[in-house]
Design an enzyme around this catalytic site. Sequence first.
Site, mmCIF file in Angstrom:
data_model
loop_
_atom_site.group_PDB
_atom_site.id
_atom_site.type_symbol
_atom_site.label_atom_id
_atom_site.label_comp_id
_atom_site.label_asym_id
_atom_site.label_seq_id
_atom_site.Cartn_x
_atom_site.Cartn_y
_atom_site.Cartn_z
ATOM 1 N N ASP A 223 0.820 -1.209 0.000
ATOM 2 C CA ASP A 223 0.000 0.000 0.000
ATOM 3 C C ASP A 223 0.856 1.262 0.000
ATOM 4 O O ASP A 223 0.330 2.363 -0.098
ATOM 5 C CB ASP A 223 -0.950 0.003 1.213
ATOM 6 N N SER A 247 -7.543 5.353 -0.672
ATOM 7 C CA SER A 247 -7.640 4.092 -1.397
ATOM 8 C C SER A 247 -9.088 3.621 -1.401
ATOM 9 O O SER A 247 -9.783 3.703 -0.382
ATOM 10 C CB SER A 247 -6.751 3.030 -0.738
ATOM 11 N N GLN A 297 -4.782 -1.294 -7.661
ATOM 12 C CA GLN A 297 -5.533 -0.462 -6.725
ATOM 13 C C GLN A 297 -6.121 0.741 -7.453
ATOM 14 O O GLN A 297 -5.455 1.346 -8.294
ATOM 15 C CB GLN A 297 -4.638 0.038 -5.584
#
Length: 307
Positions: A223, A247, A297
């Site tokens: 991440d 996110s 993502q």
Amino acid sequence: MSETPTPEQLVASLIRLLTVEKRAADVYAGPPQADGIGRVFGGQVLAQALQAAQASVTDGKRAHSLHAYFLRGGREGVPIEYRIERDFDGRSFANRRVVAAQENEEGIAVPILNLTASFQQPEDGLEHIDSPMPDVPFPGDLRSDMEQRREIAEAWADRLNDQQRRMMLRPRPIEMRTTDRLHWMSSEPREPRAHSWFRVCAPITGADDTPELHRAIITYASDYTLLGTSALPHGLSWMRNELVGASLDHALWFHRDARADEWLLYATDAPWSGGGRGFNRGRIFNLAGELVASVAQEGMMRKRVKG
């Protein structure tokens, strides 16, 4: 003034953070970050949810993929509860569904993340790879990101508040070395590609040294830097308060075992942004040039309105 933690202490702290506690059948609790500030790091929730799912699979199957949606931002200082649904247990594959929930400021438990993880019994099979490792400098030829952060903090002394300075200079268990300048240093638009090496800053040994923990740490680190890739063509930065973002989802596929205490290259690109969102992809390679994981993502990304 408190002493700077050693690399071994930083890694031990990360392992504690990613160690979930069983509270009841298929119910686990994840501890808060000891010195966390503001919103919970998304990688922490992803990794703790994966750890809870992994704890419920005890027949030798290993996680090969996870898909998650971030629903709300978590708050630091409050434990997170992980409830598991055992959707499938087969001979070769298993599937777990995890809901991460946290009490809000009114004391009501609300979901902050939904994650589904798939597990497979290790087996041999047809192999090919069509994703060579990018030709970039190796970590031994690069400066650490922390060294660059210290330079930025000194150069931006009059533009950083105390919280920003603490977050920038806080010792981290994940050591990173970026092959280019840290992208939030520059306002020059550039192509949406970035390359960073990462590993935990001390070896993982003893009973902690399990494939499950290494997968959790790689999930945690996946991440980092990802959403920022889609900001590169626009020359804007979250650190300079030019963007608002979060996110929205996160997908990760494990292709082979990898150690989080050995250097891994995170190569990211962002093929699209628009509509207040940015789409990002990542490939993770080991030092031998083998593809060990792939990531995708999408995140909310809006230009901050001043006024």
